[in-house]
Scaffold this active site. Structure first.
Site, PDB file in Angstrom:
ATOM      1  N   TYR A 147       0.626  -1.183  -0.089  1.00 51.89           N
ATOM      2  CA  TYR A 147      -0.127  -0.059   0.057  1.00 51.89           C
ATOM      3  C   TYR A 147       0.772   1.187   0.039  1.00 51.89           C
ATOM      4  O   TYR A 147       0.197   2.320   0.096  1.00 51.89           O
ATOM      5  CB  TYR A 147      -0.972   0.258   1.110  1.00 51.89           C
ATOM      6  CG  TYR A 147      -0.479  -0.472   2.525  1.00 51.89           C
ATOM      7  CD1 TYR A 147       0.335   0.744   3.113  1.00 51.89           C
ATOM      8  CD2 TYR A 147      -0.654  -1.189   3.154  1.00 51.89           C
ATOM      9  CE1 TYR A 147       0.800   0.554   4.500  1.00 51.89           C
ATOM     10  CE2 TYR A 147      -0.268  -1.529   4.658  1.00 51.89           C
ATOM     11  CZ  TYR A 147       0.620  -0.668   5.017  1.00 51.89           C
ATOM     12  OH  TYR A 147       1.115  -0.979   6.412  1.00 51.89           O
ATOM     13  N   LYS A 162       4.633   4.764   4.923  1.00 53.54           N
ATOM     14  CA  LYS A 162       5.591   3.964   3.915  1.00 53.54           C
ATOM     15  C   LYS A 162       5.767   4.774   2.636  1.00 53.54           C
ATOM     16  O   LYS A 162       6.568   4.387   2.082  1.00 53.54           O
ATOM     17  CB  LYS A 162       4.810   2.621   3.806  1.00 53.54           C
ATOM     18  CG  LYS A 162       4.526   1.897   4.970  1.00 53.54           C
ATOM     19  CD  LYS A 162       5.979   1.147   5.347  1.00 53.54           C
ATOM     20  CE  LYS A 162       5.650  -0.044   6.496  1.00 53.54           C
ATOM     21  NZ  LYS A 162       6.877  -0.685   6.848  1.00 53.54           N
TER      22      LYS A 162
END
Ligand code: COA
Length: 263
Positions: A147, A162
């Site tokens: 993701y 992230k």
């Protein structure tokens, strides 16, 4: 390819290396000849992993470190250099996550995950620069999630962190290639660990439903991810820089619009 000890004479720091995926990376890197430094907040997690590596004939150093704190990170790098004299590989694996829709997420919850994942990865990467630059050699590998380049309803904090690490991967790959420092990433799909399952798979039947969406019909094995990480940190991958490699059994492409399976 992995028959030779491809990491002979290499020294690798693995953050979050005491448990879960980090532990799998540490064991694999040690098997491949690396001397490994395992860093995480809890010394209790580190010692058993180091003992296992030493029991198999490898060399391992436990370096309790909170990646959020730059002074502790610098100390981790200093201890690595004192013990082994060099630092070749850094795996930014330490993470923090929990399932919480954004409307319920506190400011501190957001900050805490951004601090571990994004700031922690930057702190370690920045501290690794000087020794790697001096050696004219360094391989930095960031552990993302599929993701990172998409969206993750229920974990916006981790998704944003992230995504930031992915942007850092690409940017530093360009800035630091001149020092022979390569920066890459992997984006894993489902590689169950105790930590992730207990924090993320909370709805009844969630794990089974997630499994059904994976085209290859199973979750990933830790050694499969460890082998990819090892490859990307090895000389076999010398021309790969600034890349993120997805390893997810094809689930990223499974956005069912139609009920096609039984047609
Ligand atoms: N749902 C909602 N909010 C949560 C939460 C949850 N499940 N878990 C923690 N938080 C919030 C806390 O309430 C706190 O916010 P507040 O002060 O507004 O109440 C904030 O997050 C920080 O929590 P705290 O436990 O004090 O932070 P910490 O720095 O000690 O721990 C975490 C960081 C929360 C990421 C913790 O889960 C952790 O240490 N994780 C490491 C391991 C891990 O997550 N691995 C990832 C596997 S996928």
């Amino acid at each position: 390819m992995f028959k030779d000890p491809i990491f002979r004479d290499r020294v690798a720091i693995i953050t979050g290396g005491g448990t879960g995926l980090g532990r799998a990376f540490a064991l694999r890197f040690s098997e491949l000849g690396a001397r490994v430094v395992l860093a995480s907040r809890s010394a209790d997690h580190l010692e058993p992993a180091c003992a296992e590596i030493r029991g198999r004939g490898g060399e391992a150093l436990a370096a309790p470190t909170d990646v959020r704190v730059p002074e502790q990170v610098e100390n981790m790098v200093r201890r690595t250099l004192d013990q082994y004299g060099r630092l070749d590989i850094l795996i930014n694996n330490a993470a923090g996550n929990f399932l919480c829709p954004a409307e319920k997420l506190s400011y501190n919850g957001w900050r805490s995950v951004i601090d571990i994942v994004l700031n922690g990865a930057f702190n370690c990467t920045r501290a690794a620069l000087e020794p790697m630059k001096k050696q004219n050699y360094g391989r930095i590998l960031n552990i993302l999630a599929t993701y990172a380049s998409g969206a993750s309803p229920g974990t916006v904090h981790s998704c944003a962190a992230k995504a930031g690490v992915l942007a850092m991967t690409r940017t530093l790959a360009v800035e630091w290639a001149r020092y022979n420092i390569h920066v890459n990433a992997v984006a894993p799909g489902s590689f169950p660990t105790e930590g992730a399952s207990s924090r993320l798979m909370l709805a009844p039947g969630a794990a089974e439903r997630a499994l059904r969406r994976i085209p290859v019909g199973r979750v990933g094995r830790h050694e499969e991810l460890a082998n990819l990480v090892a490859y990307l940190c090895s000389d076999y991958a010398d021309y790969i820089n600034g890349e993120s490699v997805t390893i997810d059994g094809g689930v990223s492409w499974n956005h069912p619009s139609f009920e096609w399976e039984n047609v």
